[in-house]
Design an enzyme around this catalytic site. Structure first.
Site, PDB file in Angstrom:
ATOM      1  CB  SER A  70      42.171  41.098  37.895  1.00  0.00           C
ATOM      2  OG  SER A  70      43.319  40.590  37.235  1.00  0.00           O
TER       3      SER A  70
ATOM      4  CE1 TYR B 139      38.830  39.371  33.777  1.00  0.00           C
ATOM      5  CE2 TYR B 139      41.037  40.183  34.251  1.00  0.00           C
ATOM      6  CZ  TYR B 139      39.941  39.427  34.608  1.00  0.00           C
ATOM      7  OH  TYR B 139      39.956  38.726  35.793  1.00  0.00           O
TER       8      TYR B 139
END
Length: 276
Positions: A139, A152
């Site tokens: 990401s 995350y």
């Protein structure tokens, strides 16, 4: 591009994983789709025909990831590509409120699952004595704060170390490990993050796309097919000399600063000169 190659894709029942499975089959691969969404995954594999299989897999279980690799070899005789794609935000708490349990749940899906995928894919490639490509969905949150929750973001940053370490430990074997770093891609992960009902998903994602599209250098929000194209490249022989790389697929979002400092300085300079 992938004629005769055998690929495993996790998180393949929807979104980026499904788009990648479709692209891989289109380019000649035999694909095992893995997901916990059994009904959707089985239906997707059935649509893709004889070139696809579905194996229900909870990637947070290392034993199930090992069994998944074994199922692919059992079905198609070998393994050439593993796309470790499954992931979700899980715990969106800020640092001050993040609990050990919330962190552990997030790391289980967004880091430990990728570790298991690397472990068992690399073992299979070595057993076969063949090169192979491991691709991981990271990401842009690994590069910049503010894209997602704390847990995350930490997990995705650790994925970069996993990819580089795996590339280094497999030097000379032809076994490659690379990461794709998506930006804001319009998939159900966004819908789930904000608690939007699935029946309103299309409406919600269309609205998000209209709102954020102009913020990217390309001028539109990301689509699942954008990630599939990057995965296709990294799975193919076109990327045979690429390993240990983290590839942002984000419409250029991380190529520019979003901090307000430069704009504030520019505005003040204009005001300063105007007042002189």
């Amino acid at each position: 591009m992938l004629e005769g190659k055998v690929a495993v894709i996790t998180g393949a029942a929807s979104g980026m994983g499904l788009a990648t499975a479709e692209a891989f089959v289109e380019h000649g691969a035999l694909v095992v789709l893995a997901d916990i969404q059994e009904e959707r995954g089985a239906a997707a594999a059935a649509r893709l025909g004889d070139s696809a299989r579905f194996v229900r897999t909870d990637v947070t279980s290392a034993a199930e990831v090992e069994a998944l690799v074994g199922a692919a070899v059992g079905a198609f005789g070998r393994l050439d590509v593993l796309f470790s794609n499954a992931g979700a935000a899980v715990d969106l708490s800020p640092i001050e409120e993040l609990t050990p349990a919330g962190l552990d749940r997030t790391l289980a899906l967004n880091l430990r699952a990728h570790v298991a995928a690397h472990k068992y894919a690399a073992r299979q490639f070595r057993l076969q004595g063949t090169p192979g490509s491991i691709i991981t969905t990271g990401s842009v949150a690994a590069l910049q704060a503010g894209w997602n929750g704390a847990a995350y973001s930490m997990a995705k940053a650790a994925v970069l170390a996993l990819v580089r370490q795996t590339a280094m430990e497999n030097r000379g074997t032809g076994i490659r490990s690379n990461a794709i770093l998506p930006g804001a891609v319009l998939t159900s992960i966004i819908t789930d993050m904000f608690g939007v009902a699935r029946e309103r998903e299309d409406e919600f994602l269309t609205g998000i796309g209209e709102r954020i599209g102009g913020e990217t250098l390309i001028g539109r929000a990301g689509r699942a097919g954008d990630i599939a194209g990057a995965a296709l490249f990294l799975a193919s022989e076109l990327s045979a000399w690429i390993t240990g790389v983290a590839l942002p697929v984000d419409g250029g979002s991380t190529a520019v600063t979003k901090d307000a400092t430069v704009a504030l300085i520019t505005d003040f300079a204009a005001e300063f000169h105007a007042a002189s």
